[in-house]
Design a protein around this motif. Structure first.
Motif, PDB file in Angstrom:
ATOM      1  N   PHE A  59     -21.832   5.386  -3.684  1.00  0.00           N
ATOM      2  CA  PHE A  59     -21.113   4.343  -4.838  1.00  0.00           C
ATOM      3  C   PHE A  59     -19.987   3.790  -3.279  1.00  0.00           C
ATOM      4  N   ILE A  60     -18.848   4.372  -3.147  1.00  0.00           N
ATOM      5  CA  ILE A  60     -18.006   4.833  -2.020  1.00  0.00           C
ATOM      6  C   ILE A  60     -18.131   3.224  -0.923  1.00  0.00           C
ATOM      7  N   ASP A  61     -19.082   4.129  -0.412  1.00  0.00           N
ATOM      8  CA  ASP A  61     -19.532   3.791   1.386  1.00  0.00           C
ATOM      9  C   ASP A  61     -20.031   2.303   0.650  1.00  0.00           C
ATOM     10  N   GLY A  62     -21.580   1.824  -0.690  1.00  0.00           N
ATOM     11  CA  GLY A  62     -21.804   0.585  -0.697  1.00  0.00           C
ATOM     12  C   GLY A  62     -20.432  -0.582  -0.920  1.00  0.00           C
ATOM     13  N   LEU A  63     -18.858   0.076  -0.785  1.00  0.00           N
ATOM     14  CA  LEU A  63     -18.410  -1.456  -1.422  1.00  0.00           C
ATOM     15  C   LEU A  63     -18.203  -1.998   0.426  1.00  0.00           C
ATOM     16  N   ALA A  64     -18.597  -1.318   1.060  1.00  0.00           N
ATOM     17  CA  ALA A  64     -18.178  -1.967   2.303  1.00  0.00           C
ATOM     18  C   ALA A  64     -18.701  -3.074   2.022  1.00  0.00           C
ATOM     19  N   ASP A  65     -17.822  -4.076   3.012  1.00  0.00           N
ATOM     20  CA  ASP A  65     -17.973  -5.676   3.349  1.00  0.00           C
ATOM     21  C   ASP A  65     -19.029  -5.818   4.891  1.00  0.00           C
ATOM     22  N   THR A  66     -19.012  -6.542   4.941  1.00  0.00           N
ATOM     23  CA  THR A  66     -19.396  -7.222   6.383  1.00  0.00           C
ATOM     24  C   THR A  66     -19.296  -8.592   6.194  1.00  0.00           C
ATOM     25  N   VAL A  67     -18.264  -8.927   7.602  1.00  0.00           N
ATOM     26  CA  VAL A  67     -17.897  -9.583   8.183  1.00  0.00           C
ATOM     27  C   VAL A  67     -17.995 -10.153   8.719  1.00  0.00           C
ATOM     28  N   TYR A  68     -18.676 -11.758   9.106  1.00  0.00           N
ATOM     29  CA  TYR A  68     -19.288 -12.312  10.521  1.00  0.00           C
ATOM     30  C   TYR A  68     -18.018 -13.277  11.301  1.00  0.00           C
ATOM     31  N   VAL A  69     -18.820 -14.009  12.419  1.00  0.00           N
ATOM     32  CA  VAL A  69     -17.058 -14.276  13.429  1.00  0.00           C
ATOM     33  C   VAL A  69     -16.949 -15.674  12.611  1.00  0.00           C
ATOM     34  N   ASP A  70     -17.535 -16.008  12.340  1.00  0.00           N
ATOM     35  CA  ASP A  70     -17.509 -17.301  11.503  1.00  0.00           C
ATOM     36  C   ASP A  70     -17.415 -17.672  10.423  1.00  0.00           C
ATOM     37  N   GLN A  71     -16.526 -16.258   9.568  1.00  0.00           N
ATOM     38  CA  GLN A  71     -15.814 -15.782   8.252  1.00  0.00           C
ATOM     39  C   GLN A  71     -14.527 -15.837   8.572  1.00  0.00           C
ATOM     40  N   SER A  72     -14.228 -16.236   7.536  1.00  0.00           N
ATOM     41  CA  SER A  72     -12.455 -16.054   8.050  1.00  0.00           C
ATOM     42  C   SER A  72     -11.776 -15.639   6.486  1.00  0.00           C
ATOM     43  N   ARG A  73     -12.107 -14.029   6.447  1.00  0.00           N
ATOM     44  CA  ARG A  73     -11.427 -13.201   6.157  1.00  0.00           C
ATOM     45  C   ARG A  73     -10.527 -11.979   6.298  1.00  0.00           C
ATOM     46  N   GLU A  74      -9.721 -11.221   5.840  1.00  0.00           N
ATOM     47  CA  GLU A  74      -8.829 -10.719   6.256  1.00  0.00           C
ATOM     48  C   GLU A  74      -8.940  -9.380   5.361  1.00  0.00           C
ATOM     49  N   ALA A  75      -8.032  -7.994   6.297  1.00  0.00           N
ATOM     50  CA  ALA A  75      -8.441  -7.439   5.277  1.00  0.00           C
ATOM     51  C   ALA A  75      -7.163  -5.862   5.672  1.00  0.00           C
ATOM     52  N   LEU A  76      -6.978  -5.261   4.842  1.00  0.00           N
ATOM     53  CA  LEU A  76      -5.530  -4.684   4.236  1.00  0.00           C
ATOM     54  C   LEU A  76      -5.956  -3.062   3.594  1.00  0.00           C
ATOM     55  N   LEU A  77      -5.082  -2.481   4.667  1.00  0.00           N
ATOM     56  CA  LEU A  77      -4.999  -0.750   4.138  1.00  0.00           C
ATOM     57  C   LEU A  77      -3.492  -0.815   4.348  1.00  0.00           C
ATOM     58  N   THR A  78      -3.120   0.438   3.377  1.00  0.00           N
ATOM     59  CA  THR A  78      -1.874   1.114   3.388  1.00  0.00           C
ATOM     60  C   THR A  78      -1.338   2.333   3.675  1.00  0.00           C
ATOM     61  N   ASP A  79      -0.515   3.182   3.901  1.00  0.00           N
ATOM     62  CA  ASP A  79      -0.472   4.419   3.584  1.00  0.00           C
ATOM     63  C   ASP A  79       0.577   4.887   2.703  1.00  0.00           C
ATOM     64  N   LEU A  80       0.476   4.482   2.058  1.00  0.00           N
ATOM     65  CA  LEU A  80       1.327   4.458   0.309  1.00  0.00           C
ATOM     66  C   LEU A  80       2.750   4.944   0.640  1.00  0.00           C
ATOM     67  N   THR A  81       3.492   4.791   1.690  1.00  0.00           N
ATOM     68  CA  THR A  81       4.825   5.091   1.799  1.00  0.00           C
ATOM     69  C   THR A  81       5.814   3.459   2.100  1.00  0.00           C
ATOM     70  N   GLY A  82       4.553   2.620   2.067  1.00  0.00           N
ATOM     71  CA  GLY A  82       5.220   0.791   2.494  1.00  0.00           C
ATOM     72  C   GLY A  82       4.778   0.389   3.651  1.00  0.00           C
ATOM     73  N   GLY A  83       4.330   1.206   4.963  1.00  0.00           N
ATOM     74  CA  GLY A  83       3.779   0.602   5.282  1.00  0.00           C
ATOM     75  C   GLY A  83       1.937  -0.026   5.257  1.00  0.00           C
ATOM     76  N   PHE A  84       1.858  -0.800   5.924  1.00  0.00           N
ATOM     77  CA  PHE A  84       1.005  -1.495   5.663  1.00  0.00           C
ATOM     78  C   PHE A  84      -0.417  -1.949   6.600  1.00  0.00           C
TER      79      PHE A  84
END
Length: 835
Positions: A59-84
């Motif tokens: 289920f977790i792996d199934g959440l992955a989203d595929t973004v292609y070149v003509d799409q305008s999407r961003e990604a966010l990851l955080t380290d839980l210490t104030g860094g992202f």
């Protein structure tokens, strides 16, 4: 979006030993059976102590989203210490807010990848896979790149697979700018060939150091240079900006196969290098910790239905909100928004707490976040901001601008009260003591003719996209101050905390008289039954006039069906209840009115119905929330405006839709039985979580009139309060989960018809509760591990406009079937059968 499925929860195996025919067992087999029996017993005990996961990895792996070149999407990851790590799908070098940041500082604008001959490998992107735990990019050159952020370590890991090339060259682009500053500093650098580590800092070392570590044998080829970057839209002001990034050189790694580079932040040179090296060496450890945290976050509410898109959106929103809770020096904070406001803010923290408690399944984390805000309360009795909770908690200072935060803290506590299984009197007393300080500071410094007022730079909407000046006595200030007084008035141990508090300070005997207001600066001059309240400061008696204006603030919605209305306090005109006199003659219709109504009487069906109807008539209700200004007003703007020098932060709003207001709107829709509108609101927000802007995120606001794509996003692309209110909307108004005292709960589900068969499994009261809707008439309920037994009140709608109720108690391992049968006049009776 890849479709995902939830598999059934893994259960402990049932083992049966059979001795057929009564024959004896050979000694070697006996030893084996004893060993196996002990092993099985150990497994069973382990299963009892550590329940099998509700969410499997597929289920977790199934959440992955595929973004292609003509799409305008961003990604966010955080380290839980104030860094992202925040980036677009393909690491655009034209946007300065991308790369690795920590709190309010940029450190790494990005990087470039080359082969050993100097040819670029990352200029022909094909697709990007955004997973909850990493970002994976693929290029036409055959190169693939995975970006990960560890848990609890400030930094990130970049793994490059050059595919067929005997080595790779990695060029980091250092930034080191403050969020609100565009200047490019000079740098200090140090290369340690023994540890293959490059360490970089500003020449003044402000903000700390950044280290880049490669595998053993990595070589630095120096090429000091500066690269000019033009930002299409600056971080805060929306203006075009130019900055320079620093290029110390390229890190070259020879040989084949995957190559990993670690980025680490530290307060000094050594700590930065140590963090980077630990990230590189301890990959298996922090990856396991990250997976465990992901699993634990999703297990609180395992929702399965036939609408897979909504399943994914609900899971993504909860993961993203959890990723914005950071820990620093033993304290926890909630980042307000990323990347434009990556700092804690008391206003949005308090507003987000009920949604965070709903996501976590209990209020423990939310209460710790509240403690962090209260600990920074202004305790200076000589300050005009005495008693105020902090607004923005920045790197350099704590700002006290928003008098309404204490009132919103009360709203949050009241919303979470049923989720607090065991009352912590010490914590409650500490909270009430802080609320008393805020109230007394408000009375002392922020009263104007008996009304609580906010300065031009103090009100809660100032630093949101809704930026116009709204100084004075506003409706939300009066309503939240009224909630504050009522909470303190009803607190059972108030006399122990404040024995000298004058009783009249909390009583509601005051009444407003009718007054005609003339002139733009006029104020109400005459009030009946004015209360005289006393307070003692340093032994000196001070007397204040303190009426109770909350009812007057919302009286318009009780008595009038049409006519002008403002976001200031309205009063009925003398002798004619269809006309208004206002404390300030501002007839604009703003979002604050509807928000304040939702906070004032959250369960009053008639009252909220009148307010909702009025909001719809004035055009304040948008597709995904409330507009900041009615489209019928002259100041209304269909599109958010930037680059205005007289507006806060260079931006101004005259109609933007605030996504975080959707929670209040949903409450009103639920109370007034607007089921179709509530479902439409939930689905529209879910579509934005998984189909617009940042993958898995909800933004702060949108233009008043929709614009296609991510250009419609206003303010921070990921906003914690928007995520929290969406989650609260789902848990409280769609799932209808309401915990009670002890091991009891109430379910009032409003499942959309498109959800089909719905299964909800919740970790609750030390065990698990599962409820299945097989149809509108047929439900199944079970529980495991709740030793005291579970009391369930089920309140359902088997058919549109009809209702059925059932109450039952179930014990560990029991299952029950609840069937609803029509009994006439829209009522359904229930039959409960144990399975």
């Amino acid at each position: 979006m890849v479709d995902s499925q939830l598999k059934s929860a893994v259960t402990c195996p049932h083992v049966t030993l059979i001795n057929s025919g009564g024959h004896g067992v050979p000694p070697y087999q006996l030893d084996h059976i004893i060993y196996c029996s002990l092993f099985i017993a150990y497994c069973l005990i382990g299963c009892a102590r550590s329940p099998a996961p509700l969410i499997d990895r597929s289920f977790i792996d199934g959440l992955a989203d595929t973004v292609y070149v003509d799409q305008s999407r961003e990604a966010l990851l955080t380290d839980l210490t104030g860094g992202f790590y925040y980036d677009d799908g393909f690491r655009s070098s034209a946007r300065g807010e991308y790369g690795y940041s920590r709190w309010e500082r940029r450190y790494l604008a990005g990087w470039a990848l080359f082969d050993l001959s100097g040819r670029p490998l990352d200029i022909d992107p094909e697709l990007c896979i955004v997973h909850p735990e990493w970002v994976e990019r693929h290029y036409g050159s055959g190169l693939s790149e995975i970006v990960e952020v560890p848990v609890g370590r400030p930094g990130l890991l970049i793994t490059v697979k050059p595919r067929g090339r005997r080595g790779v060259s990695f060029r980091p682009e250092f930034d080191f700018r403050r969020l609100d500053r565009e200047g490019a500093p000079s740098y200090l650098t140090d290369w340690d060939p023994e540890s293959s580590t490059l360490v970089v800092a500003r020449s003044d070392t402000a903000g700390g150091w950044l280290a880049v570590t490669g595998p053993a044998g990595t070589r630095l080829v120096r090429g000091v240079d500066r690269q000019r970057i033009t930002h299409p839209k600056g971080e805060l002001t929306g203006r075009v900006a130019i900055s320079l990034v620093y290029l110390e050189g390229d890190l070259l790694v020879k040989g084949g196969g995957a190559v990993s580079f670690a980025i680490g932040w530290g307060v000094n040179r050594d700590s930065a290098a140590t963090v980077a090296q630990q990230i590189l060496k301890d990959r298996s450890h922090w990856r396991a910790a990250r997976q465990e945290r992901t699993q634990k976050t999703l297990e609180q509410f395992a929702l399965r239905c036939e609408d897979r898109g909504f399943e994914c959106a609900f899971a993504w929103a909860r993961l993203m909100l959890a990723a914005m809770v950071v820990k620093q020096d033993g304290e926890r904070f909630l980042i307000t928004g990323i990347p434009y406001s990556p700092y804690p803010d008391g206003w949005h923290t308090m507003l987000s707490l009920p949604g965070l408690a709903a996501s976590e399944g209990d209020p423990a984390v939310a209460l710790r976040l509240m403690d962090g805000i209260i600990a920074r309360q202004n305790r200076d009795t000589l300050s005009s901001q005495f008693g105020m909770f902090p607004g923005r908690i920045g790197e350099d200072e704590v700002e006290y601008r928003v008098p309404e935060i204490a009132g919103l803290a009360v709203v949050a506590v009241l919303r979470m009260r049923d989720r607090i299984a065991v009352r912590d009197t010490t914590r409650e007393d500490s909270l009430v003591a802080a609320l008393l300080r805020d109230m007394m500071g408000t009375i002392r410094h922020r009263l104007m003719n008996g009304l609580v007022f906010s300065g031009a730079d103090e009100h809660f909407l100032r630093d949101t996209p809704a930026g116009p000046d709204r100084s004075g006595a506003t409706i939300e200030t009066q309503v939240l101050f009224g909630r504050l007084r009522a909470y303190i008035h009803d607190y059972p141990r108030r006399e122990l905390l404040a024995p000298d508090l004058p009783p009249s300070l909390l009583e509601y005997r005051g009444r407003w008289s009718s007054s005609v207001i003339r002139g733009p600066q006029s104020v109400v001059e005459r009030m009946a039954d004015r209360l005289k309240t006393q307070r003692y400061v340093a032994g000196a008696e001070e007397v204040f006039d303190l009426p109770a204006p909350t009812f007057a603030a919302v009286a318009y919605y009780h008595f009038l069906s049409d006519g002008p209305c403002g976001d200031r306090l309205p009063f009925r005109w003398k002798g004619d209840e269809r006309e208004l006199a206002l404390l300030h003659p501002d007839y604009t219709v703003r979002i604050a009115q509807t928000l304040a109504l939702g906070w004032h009487r959250p369960d009053d069906r008639r009252f909220l119905g009148q307010g909702l109807e009025r909001g719809i008539q004035d055009g304040l209700v948008g597709q995904v929330g409330l507009r900041t200004l009615s489209p019928f007003e002259e100041e209304y703007q269909p599109v958010h405006l930037y680059r205005l020098d007289d507006a806060p932060s260079g931006t101004v709003s005259r109609g933007d839709v605030l996504l975080w207001s959707a929670g209040t709107l949903a409450d009103m829709l639920r109370v007034t039985d607007n089921r179709d509108s509530l479902e439409h609101l939930a689905q529209a927000l879910a579509a934005r979580v998984t189909g617009a802007g940042v993958v898995g995120g909800l933004h702060e606001a949108e233009n008043a009139e929709p614009i296609s794509g991510s250009d419609n996003v206003v303010g921070s692309p990921v906003f914690s309060t928007s995520l929290a209110e969406f989650i609260r909307l789902v848990v409280e108004n769609i799932i209808g989960f309401s915990p009670g005292s002890g091991s009891s709960l109430r379910l009032r589900p409003w499942y959309p018809e498109g959800w089909g068969v719905v299964t909800l499994e919740i970790e609750f009261a030390g065990g698990r509760f599962q409820v299945e809707r097989l149809s509108g008439e047929l439900w199944r309920v079970s529980q495991t591990g709740i030793e005291s037994g579970l009391r369930v009140a089920l309140d359902v709608h088997p058919a549109p406009g009809e209702r059925g109720q059932s109450s039952l108690s179930i014990y560990p391992g029991q299952k029950a079937e609840v069937r609803f049968i029509p009994s006439g006049e829209g009522r359904w009776k229930s039959e409960v059968k144990e399975l």
